[in-house]
Design a protein around this motif. Structure first.
Motif, PDB file in Angstrom:
ATOM      1  N   MET A   6       7.178   9.554   6.827  1.00  0.00           N
ATOM      2  CA  MET A   6       6.267   8.683   6.098  1.00  0.00           C
ATOM      3  C   MET A   6       6.293   7.292   6.714  1.00  0.00           C
ATOM      4  O   MET A   6       7.353   6.765   7.031  1.00  0.00           O
ATOM      5  N   TRP A   7       5.121   6.735   6.871  1.00  0.00           N
ATOM      6  CA  TRP A   7       4.937   5.400   7.427  1.00  0.00           C
ATOM      7  C   TRP A   7       4.028   4.673   6.452  1.00  0.00           C
ATOM      8  O   TRP A   7       2.942   5.168   6.134  1.00  0.00           O
ATOM      9  N   GLU A   8       4.467   3.522   5.929  1.00  0.00           N
ATOM     10  CA  GLU A   8       3.677   2.812   4.938  1.00  0.00           C
ATOM     11  C   GLU A   8       3.599   1.328   5.282  1.00  0.00           C
ATOM     12  O   GLU A   8       4.608   0.703   5.605  1.00  0.00           O
ATOM     13  N   ALA A   9       2.370   0.805   5.260  1.00  0.00           N
ATOM     14  CA  ALA A   9       2.149  -0.610   5.568  1.00  0.00           C
ATOM     15  C   ALA A   9       1.314  -1.247   4.470  1.00  0.00           C
ATOM     16  O   ALA A   9       0.421  -0.604   3.901  1.00  0.00           O
ATOM     17  N   ASP A  13      -3.499 -10.292   2.904  1.00  0.00           N
ATOM     18  CA  ASP A  13      -4.636 -10.551   2.008  1.00  0.00           C
ATOM     19  C   ASP A  13      -5.961 -10.456   2.748  1.00  0.00           C
ATOM     20  O   ASP A  13      -6.152 -11.083   3.799  1.00  0.00           O
ATOM     21  N   GLY A  14      -6.874  -9.649   2.191  1.00  0.00           N
ATOM     22  CA  GLY A  14      -8.218  -9.521   2.737  1.00  0.00           C
ATOM     23  C   GLY A  14      -8.324  -8.673   3.999  1.00  0.00           C
ATOM     24  O   GLY A  14      -9.392  -8.609   4.591  1.00  0.00           O
ATOM     25  N   ASP A  48      -3.383  -2.648  -1.448  1.00  0.00           N
ATOM     26  CA  ASP A  48      -3.799  -2.723  -0.035  1.00  0.00           C
ATOM     27  C   ASP A  48      -2.805  -2.040   0.896  1.00  0.00           C
ATOM     28  O   ASP A  48      -2.495  -2.525   1.975  1.00  0.00           O
ATOM     29  N   ARG A  49      -2.299  -0.876   0.457  1.00  0.00           N
ATOM     30  CA  ARG A  49      -1.333  -0.134   1.260  1.00  0.00           C
ATOM     31  C   ARG A  49      -2.002   1.050   1.949  1.00  0.00           C
ATOM     32  O   ARG A  49      -2.914   1.664   1.399  1.00  0.00           O
ATOM     33  N   LEU A  71      -0.427  -7.416   8.605  1.00  0.00           N
ATOM     34  CA  LEU A  71       0.596  -7.015   7.648  1.00  0.00           C
ATOM     35  C   LEU A  71       1.015  -8.120   6.687  1.00  0.00           C
ATOM     36  O   LEU A  71       1.156  -9.273   7.077  1.00  0.00           O
ATOM     37  N   ALA A  72       1.272  -7.715   5.431  1.00  0.00           N
ATOM     38  CA  ALA A  72       1.827  -8.624   4.432  1.00  0.00           C
ATOM     39  C   ALA A  72       3.351  -8.618   4.481  1.00  0.00           C
ATOM     40  O   ALA A  72       3.994  -9.547   4.005  1.00  0.00           O
ATOM     41  N   ARG A  73       3.927  -7.555   5.060  1.00  0.00           N
ATOM     42  CA  ARG A  73       5.380  -7.397   5.164  1.00  0.00           C
ATOM     43  C   ARG A  73       5.649  -6.362   6.250  1.00  0.00           C
ATOM     44  O   ARG A  73       4.728  -5.669   6.679  1.00  0.00           O
TER      45      ARG A  73
END
Length: 86
Positions: A6-9, A13-14, A48-49, A71-73
Motif C-alpha cells: 500500500m502506498w498512500e499520499a 491544498d488544492g 485529498d488522499r 504533497l501535504a506530508r
C-alpha cells in the motif's frame, strides 16, 4: 505467497487532481508490466488522499515519490502478506 503493498499520499491544498494525475501518469506506468505484479488499484479518499495498492508474487517494487510540491506530508508505505482469501 502474495504480498500487498500500500502506498498512500495526501495532496497539498488544492493539488488533489494533480496528485491523482501524477499517480495515473507516472507511478502506474512505472509499475505496469513488472515481474511479479499481479494486480494494481488506485483509490481516492477524503482528505485529498490517493492510495495505490499492488499485489505481488515476490518482493514488491517501490512506488516512486511524487514531486514534493504535490504533497501535504511524506508518503506512507506498508506491505502486507496474504494469510487468508475466500
Amino acid at each position: 505467497m502474495t504480498t500487498a503493498a500500500m502506498w498512500e499520499a495526501r495532496a497539498a491544498d488544492g493539488r488533489a487532481g494533480e496528485l491523482r494525475e501524477w499517480v495515473q501518469g507516472e507511478a502506474v506506468p512505472a509499475l505496469r508490466g513488472s515481474a511479479g505484479l499481479e494486480r494494481l488499484e488506485v483509490f481516492t479518499a477524503p482528505g485529498d488522499r490517493v492510495l495505490l495498492i499492488t499485489w505481488w508474487t515476490g518482493e514488491p517494487l517501490p512506488v516512486p515519490d511524487p514531486p514534493g510540491g504535490l504533497l501535504a506530508r511524506p508518503v506512507h508505505r506498508w506491505s502486507f502478506t496474504s494469510e487468508h482469501v475466500e
